[in-house]
Design a protein around this motif. Sequence first.
Motif, PDB file in Angstrom:
ATOM      1  N   UNK A 197     101.087  85.096  49.126  1.00 46.86           N
ATOM      2  CA  UNK A 197     100.058  86.057  48.756  1.00 46.86           C
ATOM      3  C   UNK A 197     100.341  86.734  47.411  1.00 46.86           C
ATOM      4  N   UNK A 198      99.538  86.473  46.434  1.00 55.13           N
ATOM      5  CA  UNK A 198      99.646  87.167  45.148  1.00 55.13           C
ATOM      6  C   UNK A 198     100.573  86.529  44.147  1.00 55.13           C
ATOM      7  N   UNK A 199     101.395  85.561  44.594  1.00 53.97           N
ATOM      8  CA  UNK A 199     102.458  85.067  43.710  1.00 53.97           C
ATOM      9  C   UNK A 199     102.105  83.794  42.966  1.00 53.97           C
ATOM     10  N   UNK A 200     100.901  83.293  43.159  1.00 59.56           N
ATOM     11  CA  UNK A 200     100.547  82.015  42.544  1.00 59.56           C
ATOM     12  C   UNK A 200     100.825  81.984  41.031  1.00 59.56           C
ATOM     13  N   UNK A 201     100.530  83.073  40.290  1.00 61.12           N
ATOM     14  CA  UNK A 201     100.809  82.987  38.848  1.00 61.12           C
ATOM     15  C   UNK A 201     102.307  82.841  38.541  1.00 61.12           C
ATOM     16  N   UNK A 202     103.161  83.391  39.410  1.00 62.01           N
ATOM     17  CA  UNK A 202     104.603  83.237  39.214  1.00 62.01           C
ATOM     18  C   UNK A 202     105.017  81.810  39.545  1.00 62.01           C
ATOM     19  N   UNK A 203     104.475  81.272  40.623  1.00 61.91           N
ATOM     20  CA  UNK A 203     104.781  79.884  40.997  1.00 61.91           C
ATOM     21  C   UNK A 203     104.288  78.946  39.895  1.00 61.91           C
ATOM     22  N   UNK A 204     103.082  79.223  39.411  1.00 61.84           N
ATOM     23  CA  UNK A 204     102.509  78.397  38.342  1.00 61.84           C
ATOM     24  C   UNK A 204     103.354  78.497  37.076  1.00 61.84           C
ATOM     25  N   UNK A 205     103.914  79.678  36.828  1.00 55.45           N
ATOM     26  CA  UNK A 205     104.818  79.857  35.676  1.00 55.45           C
ATOM     27  C   UNK A 205     106.013  78.916  35.813  1.00 55.45           C
ATOM     28  N   UNK A 206     106.613  78.912  37.003  1.00 54.82           N
ATOM     29  CA  UNK A 206     107.762  78.035  37.242  1.00 54.82           C
ATOM     30  C   UNK A 206     107.390  76.575  37.055  1.00 54.82           C
ATOM     31  N   UNK A 207     106.237  76.197  37.584  1.00 58.52           N
ATOM     32  CA  UNK A 207     105.787  74.801  37.471  1.00 58.52           C
ATOM     33  C   UNK A 207     105.577  74.415  36.012  1.00 58.52           C
ATOM     34  N   UNK A 208     104.855  75.272  35.301  1.00 57.43           N
ATOM     35  CA  UNK A 208     104.492  74.879  33.946  1.00 57.43           C
ATOM     36  C   UNK A 208     105.720  74.897  33.033  1.00 57.43           C
ATOM     37  N   UNK A 209     106.714  75.740  33.376  1.00 60.46           N
ATOM     38  CA  UNK A 209     107.935  75.754  32.559  1.00 60.46           C
ATOM     39  C   UNK A 209     108.874  74.598  32.912  1.00 60.46           C
ATOM     40  N   UNK A 210     108.578  73.956  34.050  1.00 65.87           N
ATOM     41  CA  UNK A 210     109.428  72.832  34.441  1.00 65.87           C
ATOM     42  C   UNK A 210     108.816  71.496  34.032  1.00 65.87           C
ATOM     43  N   UNK A 211     107.504  71.451  33.900  1.00 63.63           N
ATOM     44  CA  UNK A 211     106.827  70.179  33.591  1.00 63.63           C
ATOM     45  C   UNK A 211     105.906  70.368  32.407  1.00 63.63           C
ATOM     46  N   UNK A 212     106.358  69.934  31.263  1.00 66.40           N
ATOM     47  CA  UNK A 212     105.579  70.020  30.030  1.00 66.40           C
ATOM     48  C   UNK A 212     104.225  69.332  30.130  1.00 66.40           C
ATOM     49  N   UNK A 213     104.224  68.220  30.854  1.00 64.68           N
ATOM     50  CA  UNK A 213     103.010  67.400  30.902  1.00 64.68           C
ATOM     51  C   UNK A 213     102.026  67.848  31.979  1.00 64.68           C
TER      52      UNK A 213
END
Lengths: 478, 353
Positions: free
Chosen positions: A77-93
């Motif tokens: 709940x509420x943390x999707x932007x943080x999770x998305x931050x982790x994802x996008x910082x781990x996968x450039x593509x």
Amino acid sequence: MVKHAKPKTFYETFERRGPGEKNTTYCPGCGHGNAHKLIAEVIAELGIQDRVIFCSPVGCSVFAYYYFDTGNVQCSHGRAPAVATGLSRARDNAIVISYQGDGDLAGIGMGAIMHAANRGEHMAVFFINNAIYGMTGGQMAPTTLVGQKTTTTPFGRTPGREGFPIRMCELINELQAPVYIERVSLGDAARIMRAKRAVKQALLNQVHKKGFSFVELLSPCPINWKMTPIEARKWLIDTMEPLFPVKVFRNIEEPPVKYEPPKILSDAELVDLFAATTEIEIPVSVREVEDQYIKIAGFGGQGVMSAGVFLANCAIKEGFNATWLPSYGPEMRGGTANASVIISNNQIGTPLVSSPNVLIAMNAPSLDTFEDTIVPGGLVIVNSSLVSRKLRREDVQAIYAPVTEIAKDVGLIAAASVVALTLYACISGAVQIETIQKVIPLSLKKKALVEVNLKAVEAAVEYYQKNLKEALVFSNMQ
Amino acid sequence: MAKQLIKGNEAVVYGALLGGATHFFGYPITPASEIAHAAAEYFVSTGRCFLQAEDEVNAINMLYGAASAGGRVMTASSGPGIALMSEGLSYLAGAELPAVVVDVQRAGPGLGNIWPEQSDYNMVVKGGGHGNYRNIVLAPFSAQEMCDFAYRAFDLADRYRMTVFILADAYIGQIMEAVEVPTKVLHSPRKEWALYADRESRHNLITSILMNTELLYHHNKKLQEKYARLEQELVEWEEYETEDAEFLFVAYGISARISLSVVRELRRLNLKAGLLRPKTLYPFPGARIAALSRQVRQIAVVELSNGQMAADVELAAKRPVLKYNWMGGKVPSIQEVLELAKQDLKQNTTVRG
């Protein structure tokens, strides 16, 4: 018009929901279906299906991963932007999508979304604003309208009690980093077509690595609004849109921050980075020394902390075990900073020195604080430049030396602690003067500082030879 | 290989990067901040990712995201921050994502103070957040082990798909000692379950929600089986002078360092003392403690808490133990522990505290 064919971004059947399942979990007239379809169509049109990682939120769209045949992460709940931050910082593509409702994004996740936006994270955020909590059971959302009845505002939202509805596009528009902010509506077919253009823009921005893109979709929730689907679309247009104006808030051609991939060090470079610095030739000590429990104390700025580190460094270079621990807690009283250093031939137990056998007192409060803690027979080096009194104790060996003056004479008062350490080395023999001379250039970056500190060592040795050596030999003989 | 003088809180970053760490997300807190400082320097200068999050709640969720994408992720904090991460830790466990968390314990409850305590034991060793889950918990007692454990932690996290905690304390974080740094960089293999934003991984799903009670029951069962396997495969401890010991100390972290000094003092007095220090707190070396319990007359648990680990020692030893507890950031001197032990030895006490 929205095409009726199912975009290939959707699974053919929703097996994660159930075998052969073809229906979604959404209620009749709900806006999620529209929003999902727009996103799925754009993903298909842009040919980015393999690269998409879709963050499912909580709430009604918690099972978005039932439908989207893309990479999927379910978030709390509420943390999707943080999770998305982790994802996008781990996968450039990766093309990272964060899909959130109003309670999720503007309530519990307000901090997460504002900071992700402020950092300009590479993600497309689709914010479904239906002014109510759906799955939880029709409670008030941060975007609930004044007067709107929900299960937690049965008499209508009252500003005096619940405050006013929050407008997220307007808030995010205060930040510098986002490249694209638009609010759209799912009120009718024309509006849905406009919404699709917004979805496309947000995802294109990800393809082009432009940065944070935010699309708010005003969306109907007939069940919790207690309306028919048709009434709900009308209410959306007539009542919600005036409060939440549908418009482009920002669409920047040139992103304020250019994306630059990091330069990743090779394994060999990484190993080099952490390898021990230049080795110096010091014969590994075979000497047995009595365990040294040293307290170095003085006022801040006299360099007692770094002197302790330096001493421990000399000791390990000679092959001893050594520990250093900074001052803590009640010991800090009396304006003294102090470090505990232990030097031993054996494995060191506690690194705390509560009963030192060596005290280097650089100022008066240090002597006052630690005089009683020294073990009988211990060594005390007193900086007589700053400490006028003599020791009260007679069962310890006291050395009085004008440490600060010696340092001043070589041109650097800050070298006082090096003078004190050199005297300690001369008297105890625990570390060798040669070691001190070799470690100084490793510990200091500036050449001028190295020189003056080496001079301080020389001056201290000279002082020892002249004033202390004979007296010590004499006292030891007694 | 040459040794270098490094602070525990820095050694953990050296070990992590050499252990293959790719991402550090964190929020500063005393006494763990030096880890963030060192990470900010070295993760960035080596082309890895360091990000100061807006708070601990989101930091742990950034770990969740980057771990989902196959990264080797870590954070560091202290009690109040770890408490905030509890939600995310539970989600990591539910989704079986590998992560490494360093907890440099300070004193509580509440804001407490910044001096050492070991009172996060229950929170970290028993799980902390909601649900039936555990973390692997490593307990370093030197700067060298801060480096070594961080180096190993990512392989362990990947192997078991779990959070690996490095449970240190303010002193183990602050201490500077000689450290030998590994000379080989470890890497994560491609994880078949992770999201790489490509066709092969497109059907992967990272989630902790299982609405069907039957499915969630089996998921829980699977987790418990994994934890049971851990107890077979991963228990580690170290013993000092236990061969003929009649008085056994059990302690970890800074308390183990103090206990080691005390054991030496007691041996000098010809008293048969020994020390067992768990290197893994979960899984716990309970079987070894049980065996030693049959050999020794007395067991004393030295701990900077109200006896949180002592409860596990009692459970393993199947008898009450002497609890030498300090709280509030007070750390005992060798003398203080020695006096208690001497007194209990003399009176043959087996229960205290």
